[in-house]
Each structure stands twice: as C-alpha cells, then as structure tokens.
Motif scaffolding. Structure first.
Motif, PDB file in Angstrom:
ATOM      1  N   ASP A 156       0.678  -1.088  -0.028  1.00 31.20           N
ATOM      2  CA  ASP A 156       0.132   0.270   0.094  1.00 31.20           C
ATOM      3  C   ASP A 156       0.738   1.226  -0.028  1.00 31.20           C
ATOM      4  N   ASP A 157       0.669   2.196  -0.530  1.00 25.84           N
ATOM      5  CA  ASP A 157       0.764   3.779  -0.666  1.00 25.84           C
ATOM      6  C   ASP A 157       0.683   4.196   1.211  1.00 25.84           C
ATOM      7  N   SER A 158       1.470   5.086   1.462  1.00 22.59           N
ATOM      8  CA  SER A 158       1.337   6.180   1.848  1.00 22.59           C
ATOM      9  C   SER A 158       0.155   6.083   2.839  1.00 22.59           C
ATOM     10  N   ALA A 159      -0.599   5.689   4.197  1.00 20.77           N
ATOM     11  CA  ALA A 159      -2.613   6.000   3.617  1.00 20.77           C
ATOM     12  C   ALA A 159      -2.294   6.723   5.705  1.00 20.77           C
ATOM     13  N   PRO A 160      -3.914   7.470   5.312  1.00 17.71           N
ATOM     14  CA  PRO A 160      -3.639   8.807   7.119  1.00 17.71           C
ATOM     15  C   PRO A 160      -3.755   7.165   7.963  1.00 17.71           C
ATOM     16  N   ALA A 161      -3.939   7.527   9.342  1.00 12.32           N
ATOM     17  CA  ALA A 161      -4.125   6.701   9.884  1.00 12.32           C
ATOM     18  C   ALA A 161      -4.354   7.687  11.457  1.00 12.32           C
ATOM     19  N   MET A 162      -5.937   7.478  11.776  1.00 13.05           N
ATOM     20  CA  MET A 162      -5.527   7.701  13.443  1.00 13.05           C
ATOM     21  C   MET A 162      -5.993   6.903  15.442  1.00 13.05           C
ATOM     22  N   PHE A 163      -5.000   7.427  15.591  1.00 10.68           N
ATOM     23  CA  PHE A 163      -5.307   6.320  16.797  1.00 10.68           C
ATOM     24  C   PHE A 163      -5.984   7.415  17.979  1.00 10.68           C
ATOM     25  N   PHE A 164      -7.119   6.380  18.466  1.00 12.61           N
ATOM     26  CA  PHE A 164      -8.204   7.012  19.842  1.00 12.61           C
ATOM     27  C   PHE A 164      -7.685   5.836  21.191  1.00 12.61           C
ATOM     28  N   PRO A 165      -8.038   7.193  21.990  1.00 18.19           N
ATOM     29  CA  PRO A 165      -7.905   6.087  23.691  1.00 18.19           C
ATOM     30  C   PRO A 165      -8.707   4.948  23.654  1.00 18.19           C
ATOM     31  N   ILE A 166      -8.568   3.702  23.998  1.00 23.71           N
ATOM     32  CA  ILE A 166      -9.413   2.762  24.376  1.00 23.71           C
ATOM     33  C   ILE A 166     -10.224   3.299  26.187  1.00 23.71           C
ATOM     34  N   LEU A 167     -10.057   3.732  26.079  1.00 29.53           N
ATOM     35  CA  LEU A 167     -10.871   4.612  27.411  1.00 29.53           C
ATOM     36  C   LEU A 167     -12.072   5.495  27.163  1.00 29.53           C
ATOM     37  N   GLN A 168     -11.413   6.238  25.940  1.00 27.60           N
ATOM     38  CA  GLN A 168     -12.805   7.092  25.503  1.00 27.60           C
ATOM     39  C   GLN A 168     -13.467   6.170  23.989  1.00 27.60           C
ATOM     40  N   SER A 169     -13.269   5.206  23.407  1.00 31.53           N
ATOM     41  CA  SER A 169     -13.601   5.087  22.463  1.00 31.53           C
ATOM     42  C   SER A 169     -13.565   3.403  22.654  1.00 31.53           C
ATOM     43  N   PRO A 170     -14.040   2.867  23.292  1.00 33.21           N
ATOM     44  CA  PRO A 170     -13.891   1.271  23.651  1.00 33.21           C
ATOM     45  C   PRO A 170     -13.929   0.407  22.822  1.00 33.21           C
ATOM     46  N   THR A 171     -13.101  -1.031  23.021  1.00 30.00           N
ATOM     47  CA  THR A 171     -12.840  -1.525  21.990  1.00 30.00           C
ATOM     48  C   THR A 171     -13.122  -3.361  22.922  1.00 30.00           C
ATOM     49  N   LEU A 172     -12.970  -4.198  22.440  1.00 25.65           N
ATOM     50  CA  LEU A 172     -13.354  -6.316  22.954  1.00 25.65           C
ATOM     51  C   LEU A 172     -12.550  -6.450  22.363  1.00 25.65           C
ATOM     52  N   ALA A 173     -11.700  -6.376  20.689  1.00 26.49           N
ATOM     53  CA  ALA A 173     -10.545  -6.867  20.324  1.00 26.49           C
ATOM     54  C   ALA A 173      -9.614  -6.201  20.785  1.00 26.49           C
ATOM     55  N   THR A 174      -8.875  -7.052  21.672  1.00 26.71           N
ATOM     56  CA  THR A 174      -7.675  -6.887  22.281  1.00 26.71           C
ATOM     57  C   THR A 174      -6.759  -7.765  21.875  1.00 26.71           C
ATOM     58  N   ASN A 175      -5.225  -6.702  21.717  1.00 27.76           N
ATOM     59  CA  ASN A 175      -4.257  -7.847  21.153  1.00 27.76           C
ATOM     60  C   ASN A 175      -3.409  -6.533  21.759  1.00 27.76           C
ATOM     61  N   LEU A 176      -2.706  -7.393  23.134  1.00 26.00           N
ATOM     62  CA  LEU A 176      -1.404  -7.148  23.484  1.00 26.00           C
ATOM     63  C   LEU A 176      -0.224  -7.063  23.292  1.00 26.00           C
ATOM     64  N   VAL A 177       0.878  -5.481  22.715  1.00 24.81           N
ATOM     65  CA  VAL A 177       1.449  -5.772  21.944  1.00 24.81           C
ATOM     66  C   VAL A 177       3.220  -5.853  23.029  1.00 24.81           C
ATOM     67  N   ILE A 178       3.684  -6.634  22.573  1.00 27.61           N
ATOM     68  CA  ILE A 178       3.972  -6.796  23.916  1.00 27.61           C
ATOM     69  C   ILE A 178       6.031  -7.321  23.776  1.00 27.61           C
ATOM     70  N   ARG A 179       6.939  -5.814  23.810  1.00 23.94           N
ATOM     71  CA  ARG A 179       8.157  -5.940  23.468  1.00 23.94           C
ATOM     72  C   ARG A 179       9.015  -6.648  24.420  1.00 23.94           C
ATOM     73  N   SER A 180      10.073  -7.644  24.231  1.00 22.39           N
ATOM     74  CA  SER A 180      10.641  -8.238  25.057  1.00 22.39           C
ATOM     75  C   SER A 180      12.202  -7.842  24.876  1.00 22.39           C
ATOM     76  N   SER A 181      12.988  -8.668  25.838  1.00 19.45           N
ATOM     77  CA  SER A 181      14.654  -7.844  25.742  1.00 19.45           C
ATOM     78  C   SER A 181      15.121  -9.005  25.390  1.00 19.45           C
ATOM     79  N   ARG A 182      14.383 -10.057  25.199  1.00 22.20           N
ATOM     80  CA  ARG A 182      14.976 -11.355  24.786  1.00 22.20           C
ATOM     81  C   ARG A 182      13.900 -12.263  23.908  1.00 22.20           C
ATOM     82  N   ASP A 183      14.852 -13.479  23.231  1.00 22.50           N
ATOM     83  CA  ASP A 183      13.767 -13.935  22.580  1.00 22.50           C
ATOM     84  C   ASP A 183      12.688 -13.604  22.337  1.00 22.50           C
TER      85      ASP A 183
END
Lengths: 111, 886
Positions: free
Chosen positions: B692-719
């Motif tokens: 895709d070409d560069s596209a506009p995107a917006m991000f909302f806080p979950i407390l104002q715009s709730p979501t049931l879909a929940t993806n935890l993005v976990i960055r670790s220092s290890r493998d």
C-alpha cells in the motif's frame, strides 16, 4: 524369354489359387507349377509370392501345414479350403467373361 | 462373435509372435533351398547354387515385412510391434531418452500444478446445487463487497431478481462445550442462508428465516461436518446439546453435509450461527447501524430467466432508493455481480491475475521444453541418418520409418507426461493439506481431478508429437545412396537453422524467468527490511477478544488494564501496549470518514479522507516502536470525562491540516459530528498491505473509544519465544476461560502481509530453476551435437596447430553467440514483465543493478555449465586417433 507376359495386377492371387487347386503345394512348388502350366509365359517374382500366400491364408482361402517335400526337405504346404474353391470358381468365371469380352472387342473388324 | 474371434486371433498372433517369425524364416529358407536344389541339378556346385538362389530371391527382409503386413495388417498388432521396437531403440540411447522424458516431465508437471491451482480456485464453483446461478453482490464503487445489516435487509426484501438473498460474515468466537474453551471460526449467516443456497442438513435440521424474531432470538448453531467429525467424534447425540458461544448458550440443531464448507473456497468455518444473534458474539448490537458495513457478502441464486444485467439494474434501483431515503448515510451506490467463491472480485480478481500470469510463465516453460524436445529430436534424427538410410536401402518404406519415429515420440510423451503428472499430483496434494496461515483455517482446495489429468495428458501428447514432427522432413529427404557412401549428413555451416531459432527462444524464455524470479527475491528481501512504521522484532502478540469470555461494559477496560499491568511484570518484558487490530496482520479498517472542523454537511462525498482507525492503550507506540514526531501520546486520564482526543499519523496531518506543524492542538470532525482534538503526531506506516501507499491513520484512546478486540503488543529484551511461556502462565492466572492466540509479530507478518510475496517468490523461483534446467539441457544438446558433428574438422585444426582457445571458439562459438543473443532478449522482456510483478511483490523493481548483474552472471554460469562437457570433449580430440578411424 520372349514369350513372357506382364502379370496384371490382382491376377497373382488367382494364379496361386489355380495352381494350388491341382494339389497341395509348397511355395516354391507353386512357383514352378505356375511357370509350368503357363508354359513359362507367366513368371512370378519370388519375393512377391509369400506375401500373397499369407494374404490368402488370412482370407481363409488357403490353409497351410508343414510337411516333407519331394526333395526330402521340410516345407509348408498350401491347399484350397472350400471357401478358396468357391472363390476360384467365381474368379475363373469372371476372368473368362472378361477375356471373352476383351477378345471379341479386340477381334472386331472395321465394316 | 466376430469381434471376439478377431481379438482372439490378435492375441494369438501376439503371443505366438516369435513362433510365427521362426516359421516365416524357415519357410523362406526352405524356398531358397529348393531353388538351390534345382540350380544344383542344372550343374552349379552347392555354394554357388545357394548364393544364386539368395540373389534371385531379393530382399528377404522386405518379403518378410510384406508377409507380416499381409498376415496381420491390423492396427493393434503393428502398434504393439512398433512399441516393442521403439522401446528397444530407446533403451539403446538412455541419454536421449532420459533427457527427453525429464524435459517433458518438468514442463508438464509445472503446467499441471499451475492448472491445478487455476482449476481448484478459479474454475471450480462453491459446492452448492446449481452453482452457475449463484452470484454475490458487489459494490462497483468500492473495493470490498461489504454491506451493513439494514442495507442487506433492504436488498433482500426489495429485489425481484434473487431466489432468496443470503448473507454471511466470518468471525471468531470462544466455544465452550464443557471442556476447555477454544477459539473457533464461524460464519454468522442470515436465517435464510441454507434455504437460499439449497443445502440440506446431513443430520438434524438447520435454522430458517422464520426463526428470526428480533435480536438474539435464534440461539442455534449448525456444525460443519468436519468440526462434528473431529470434535464430536461423529456423535449423533450432539443434536439438542447446549454449548456456550462467548458465554451465551446456543443449541446444536444439526450438521451440514460433508461437501459444504460455507461459501468461501479457501476458509472453512467450524459452525454456522444466525447473524440475528450477532450481539452475543460481537459484544455490541450493530443490527440497526446503517453506517457500519460488517456483512462480508450478500449472495443468492438468480431466479430462472433473470440475466445478470437485469439483476444489476434491479439492484441499482434499490441503490437509488437507499440514496434518496438515507441521504446522510448513503452516497451514490452502484452494484455489480460476481462469483462468490473467492470473496467476489475483491480477492478473485487478484488471484485470477496472479494465476493467469503464472499460467503464462508455465506456458513459456512448456514452450521452452518443446523447443528443447524439437532440437533433441532433430539432433537424434541427424545422428540416425545413417541408420535410416540403411533401413531405406534394405527396403523399408518411408512411411514405416516415420511410424517408428512417431511411436518413439508418443512413448516419450506418455512417459514424460505420466512422470510430470505424478509429481504435480503429489505437489497439489501437499498444497491441499498445507495450512499457509496457521492462525486462520485457510486451505487451498486444489487436489488434482479429471480436468488436471486430462490437460496434462493432452499437453504431453500434443507437445511430444508436435516436436517429433521436426525431423520428418529430414527423413523424407534422406537419399540412402548418398549417405551410405559419404557417411555424413552433410551441410554444416548453414546460416540460421530452425533449431538455432528454437534455442534462442528458449534461452530468452529462461532469461525472462530468471529475471523475474530475481526481481521477486530482491523485492522480498527488501520488503523484509523496509520501514513499516513499527518495529516487529522481539514483539509477541497476544490476540484475543474479551467478548469470548463474556466481558462487557465497564469490565472491559478494567480487565484490559489488569492484563497490561500483569504483562509488565513478566521477566524480560520491556514494554506492553494494547491495540484493537495490530497493523499488517489483521486487516485494518478504514471505513470511517473524517471532515474538517468547519464542515457542516457530513456526507461521505465531503469527507477529507477515510483513514485507518485504531484504538490503543497509552503505551502502544512505545511497545510497537512507532516514533512520536510531535505532541504527546495518551494517558489513562484521557477517558470519558475529558474531551475526545486522537493521535494521527503524518499523512493524516498533511491531508487534513496541510502540514504536520499545523495539526497539533487542532480539531477535526467524525461522521457523527464529534469533534476530535489532535494531541500527537506519529510517523506514517503500513497498516493493511505491504504494497500500500502511505495512508492516513488515526489512533483513539481505549477509555474514550472502547474495544473488545484486544491485542497485547509485548516487546521483550529477549527472544520472544523465551517469554511466551511466562506470558501464557500470566494469562491463565488472569482468566482461565479466555481463549487467545499467541505469536510473534514477525512470524505473523510472514504468514499474513508477506504471504503473497512469499508465494510469488517461491513459484517464480521454482519456475526460474526449471527454466534454467531446460536451458542447460538445450544448450548442452546443441553444443554436444555441434562438437560431435565436427570432430573431423576440429581434429584437423588441432593437427595443424590450432590453440585450445581457437578450437573452443570453433566448436562452441556458435553456442555462446546464441546464448548471448537469447539472454539479451530475455533480459529486456524480463524487465518489461517485472512491472507486472511490482503489483504483487513489494518493492520489486527491475531497474536494479544487482538484478541485472545477477541475471548476466546466472546466464553465464548456465552457459559454462552446459558447455563444459562438450568443451572438454573438443579439447581432448586426438587427431591421430581420429584420422586412423576414418
């Protein structure tokens, strides 16, 4: 041999049937018989004889069996089947009619 | 009866063949003996008599041949004889046979595989009765055929063209059958789904339109046969059993027939559930929202006598009705129809394009193989010219010799075709069993069927026999006396032969394939290292949906905060964020419109953009590695009691406010009139697809715009693999009943966003290798032939003092000239073809010095490899030995 005639196409089979009708013959014998009864006028090429014999066997006009020749050699003898006899009669009649017709046509004189 | 006796005689002849041959031989010998006896009697001695008799008889072989014909001039027998003879001849030249068979097998195999894909994915309809009248409704002004539920109801009730209009949506849910809850894939379908598709249950009954009496009124499910088989062990007692779907009770009504896997060819649902109950699955009621398009596809059988154009006109009149009645929600709507099997044109067109391109390449491979076979057969005919001449001289008929040539060609085609087909069937079977994306139940239903077998056989025979025709002219022109006398076919140094042209064409085709596969590989490598707007390395994603464990309302954000905090305590974890749909691995949505702050007419036609929208926790950007360019990210204080805020990407800022600098602190409007203040700007990235070409995107806080879909993005220092165990334990402690999927971001990128590139690269790579192999055999054949044909000349050159370099030039100069010419042509064509590739493989650019150099090196290597053996042979010529032989 000055009296030799060119074999007409299709006549070889008839010659063989006739030769064999006089008694069972092996291939070479058939060759000799044809030469003898035609007074050496008709000579069959040796290589062409066997394919014709095989063809006649396949058509059910001749049947073959192995035996011993007058030279005391093993040879395959051919004789007429009933179908072969019938075919010989038909072909002979046909040939005679044709020969008679040709003869009278060629004998015609200008009037 | 006659047929029977005929067959018996054929069989008898077949089995008594050798006896018959012996008899024939004996009879002819007896004839010659008798003749010799006569000659002897006339005075010749025995040996002279026998010689004379043999001479008189003429060619015994010819006579025998004629006898055989007279005896069994039938087709089958001659065929059997030809086949036996050809087998014997082929066995005598294993090099030729193996090369020809393998060449053909490669080409046929490649074509059968590609055709199998085409057959399984494009030509095959969904497995429903009367599939030819089944159509899906597309929006010709939109990429996606999605509809909102109210729009679907209008389409269903107002159309006069469909014999029942059904709808489906694919979704995931947690299913609890009393054992461990598991994640399942299901189709939410309209009540009339099975009736409109004319599907009868295998067991029990299905739900019907009459079961729909308002939201959540039909708590029934119908299992797919496969799920019933694997998870309920074919237990007929499941009917009437109550199971929990996302913690709501549903009754199992029936089982679908084994052949029915829903209305998508490649994704099989575990069960079907009425979409009237969607609130229980999705967590919120969107049945009345005309602005939310969540139905994947509306489809149905056209009534008898209704043509697609008439149906489209009918649908468009409903479209203008919708436009008039709901001017706020609906702009102009144009409908079209498509085949539903590959999710309409949305996927169907892409798959079709890709497979058509692949078929084209496979066709090129076949062409190359044919060129190869053609020159192989021609070279062989030239090598055999002496034999042919000898047979002619001994009295064989030309027709008979041609017959044996054709029998050989047919045998080789059959063997090559069978080998190729065998390989391709195995490959297709592997593909069908393969699950390309472990996360989703996606399969490629491409098992070989009669069509594939038929095509392979046809291709094999046509190509084999066509190229056996090449040497026919050579045979017909053969003059036995000339050849037997001189021992050579004569005319070396002709300017350009047909075979040269074939070889150049073939090298060009190979160069095209090598070029495009290198372009694809380069593109793939580059896209792996390109900037996505986030850093997927060392990131684990826990993908779940809180509705699967029955969460709703205030319990949702509370649970989400608990999850985030719990994950932060896992050893090795650096940062944790939450987002509803992580970019590039879960089909991001861009179905909302945004407007300038001053706009009052909020119709889609006045929208500035339709950006991707995400809901996220404050720490998401940090965890994902997305750079904040200006302003701030959210905090947990951005909740329902404070004004609505958003973080936008640079592209959004430029589109909405003219420049990134102007955006900060300013407002824009959503469709429903809500004013949103921009508080931060992040770098732009890739959200949906990697090309895709560069596209506009917006991000909302979950407390104002709730979501049931929940993806935890976990960055670790290890493998990430080392922390996944601890993450699992933590999740179990949080809620045992919550089904989830865990995987690394990079792995899922591979499975998902990079999947098309992978497929394209692998298939092009395989085709490229095949092309290279064919070229090698082609050049080898040509070079070897040119060396062996000129042994005498080369020997003389060596004898009068030619240097190795000159010898090689004389022997192989032509081969290299052809190679250079073909490669150049292929390179140019390949660069042109690579433009098509750029739409599939991200950053595939043919104007890449590395690709150009790669192609040239590859072709050179290929040439060296192919001419190595002939060159050795040319250099090792011993002129003395050669001259002695003559």
């Amino acid at each position: 041999m000055p009296n030799q005639a060119q074999l007409l196409p299709g006549t070889l089979d008839l010659l063989i049937l006739k030769a064999v009708s006089l008694g069972p013959l092996h291939g070479y014998g058939a060759l000799l018989r044809i030469g003898q009864i035609s007074g050496s006028a008709l000579i069959v090429e040796q290589g062409a004889l066997y394919p014709a014999l095989f063809r006649l066997v396949r058509q059910g006009l001749l049947k073959a069996k192995w035996g011993t020749s007058e030279n005391n050699r093993r040879a395959k003898f051919y004789e007429l089947t009933s179908l072969g006899r019938k075919r010989l009669r038909e072909e002979t009649d046909g040939w005679n009619r044709l020969a008679a017709a040709m003869g009278s046509v060629l004998a015609a004189q200008p009037e | 009866m006659q047929l029977l006796s005929y067959l018996r005689s054929v069989a008898a002849k077949f089995f008594r063949r050798s006896q018959l041959e012996d008899e024939m031989e004996e009879e002819l010998r007896s004839h010659i003996q008798h003749r010799a006896d006569d000659l002897e009697r006339s005075g010749l001695d025995r040996s002279a008599a026998e010689r004379r008799a043999r001479l008189e008889f003429g060619s015994r072989e010819r006579s025998k041949e004629e006898c055989r014909e007279a005896l069994g001039g039938n087709f089958i027998e001659t065929l059997v004889m030809d086949v036996r003879f050809s087998l014997r001849v082929l066995r005598k030249s294993p090099g030729f046979t193996i090369t020809a068979v393998l060449t053909l097998a490669l080409a046929i195999g490649a074509n059968a595989v590609v055709f199998g894909l085409l057959n399984g994915l494009i030509l095959r309809p969904v497995d429903v009765p009367q599939p030819e009248s089944l159509y899906g409704i597309e929006r010709s002004d939109e990429d996606n055929p999605v509809e909102s539920y109210p729009d679907y109801l209008d389409l269903r009730d107002r159309n006069r063209s469909f014999d029942g209009l059904a709808a489906y949506r694919i979704t995931e849910a947690g299913l609890d059958t009393g054992k461990d809850p598991s994640r399942v894939f299901l189709f939410e379908v309209s009540g009339n789904y099975f009736d409109a598709l004319r599907i009868q249950p295998y067991l029990g009954r299905f739900f019907h339109a009459s079961d729909e009496r308002g939201p959540n009124s039909a708590p029934y499910i119908a299992l797919s046969y496969a799920y019933w088989h694997t998870h309920f062990q074919d237990d007929r007692g499941v009917l009437g059993r109550v199971v929990q779907v996302n913690k709501h009770p549903f009754t199992i009504l029936g089982v679908a027939p084994p052949g029915f896997h829903g209305t998508l060819l490649f994704a099989y649902p575990d069960f079907f559930l009425p979409m009237i109950n969607q609130e229980q699955v999705e967590g919120r009621n969107i049945l009345n929202a005309r602005g939310i398009a969540w139905i994947y596809l509306a489809l149905g059988h056209l009534k008898a006598g209704v043509t697609p154009p008439r149906a489209i006109a009918d649908l468009n009149s409903i479209g203008s009705y919708l436009e008039k009645t709901y001017p706020k929600e609906r702009g102009q709507i144009r409908y079209s129809l498509s085949r539903p099997s590959l999710y309409g044109d949305f996927l169907g067109r892409r798959v079709q394009m890709f497979l058509t391109a692949l078929m084209l390449l496979a066709g090129l491979i076949l062409l190359a193989a044919c060129a190869n076979l053609g020159s192989l057969f021609a070279a062989r005919a030239a090598d055999r010219s002496r034999e042919v001449a000898l047979r002619l001289a001994l009295g064989a008929k030309r027709a008979r010799i041609l017959r044996t040539l054709f029998t050989e060609a047919a045998l080789i085609s059959l063997a090559g075709g069978a080998l190729g087909l065998w390989g391709s069937v195995a490959l297709l079977r592997g593909m069908s069993a393969w699950q390309p994306v472990p996360r989703y139940p996606i399969t490629l239903p491409v098992n070989a069927d009669v069509n594939v077998y038929g095509i392979a056989l046809l291709l094999a025979l046509v190509s084999g026999i066509l190229f056996a025709l090449v040497p026919v002219r050579q045979v017909l022109r053969t003059d036995p006396y000339q050849i037997v006398k001189s021992g050579s076919t004569g005319a070396p140094g002709r300017r350009i032969t047909f075979r040269d042209l074939l070889l150049v064409a073939q090298i060009a085709i190979c160069a095209v394939l090598v070029t495009s596969s290198l372009v694809a590989v380069r593109g793939l490598v580059r896209s792996l290292h390109s900037d996505f707007g986030f850093d997927p390395r060392n990131v684990t994603i826990v993908d779940t949906d809180l509705s699967m464990a029955g969460y709703s309302g205030e319990r949702v954000p509370e649970m989400q905060r608990r999850m985030l905090e719990a994950m932060r305590t896992v050893p090795g974890v650096e940062s944790v964020g939450l987002i509803d749909w992580p970019p590039l691995i879960s089909g991001a949505y861009n179905d909302s419109y945004v407007f300038r702050d001053l706009a009052t007419d909020l119709r889609p036609s006045n929208a500035v953009a339709s950006p991707f929208s995400f809901r996220m926790s404050p720490e998401y950007f940090q965890a994902a590695g997305t750079a904040l360019l200006a302003g701030r990210t959210f905090s947990w204080h951005d909740d329902k009691n404070t004004p609505r805020v958003a973080v936008v990407n640079r592209e959004f800022a430029v589109k909405m406010f003219g420049s990134a600098g102007n955006a900060l602190g300013h407002f824009y409007k959503l469709r429903d009139g809500t004013r949103i203040q921009v508080v931060g700007i992040v770098e732009s990235g890739k959200y949906k697809g990697i090309t895709d070409d560069s596209a506009p995107a917006m991000f909302f806080p979950i407390l104002q715009s709730p979501t049931l879909a929940t993806n935890l993005v976990i960055r670790s220092s290890r493998d990430p693999r080392q922390v996944s165990g601890a993450i699992r334990n933590t999740l179990r402690d949080l809620d045992r009943a919550l089904p989830y999927y865990i995987g690394t971001w990079s792995q899922q990128l591979d499975d998902f966003a990079l999947f098309p590139s992978h497929v394209a690269t692998v298939s092009l790579g395989v085709l490229g290798v095949m092309g290279a192999m064919l070229s090698i055999t082609g050049i080898f054949g040509m070079a070897a032939y040119s060396v062996s044909g000129r042994l005498k000349e080369l020997g003389i050159r060596i004898a009068i003092g030619a240097q190795p370099k000159e010898v090689l030039q004389a022997a192989l100069g032509r081969a290299f000239k052809l190679l250079a010419f073909g490669s150049a042509a292929g390179l140019i064509l390949g660069i042109l073809a690579a433009r098509v590739l750029a739409s599939i493989v991200y950053q595939a650019s043919p104007r890449d010095p590395l690709v150009l150099a790669g192609v040239i090196v590859a072709m050179l290597l290929l040439g060296l490899l192919a001419t190595w053996i002939p060159a050795q042979r040319a250099l090792s010529i011993d002129p003395l030995a050669l001259l002695r032989e003559e």
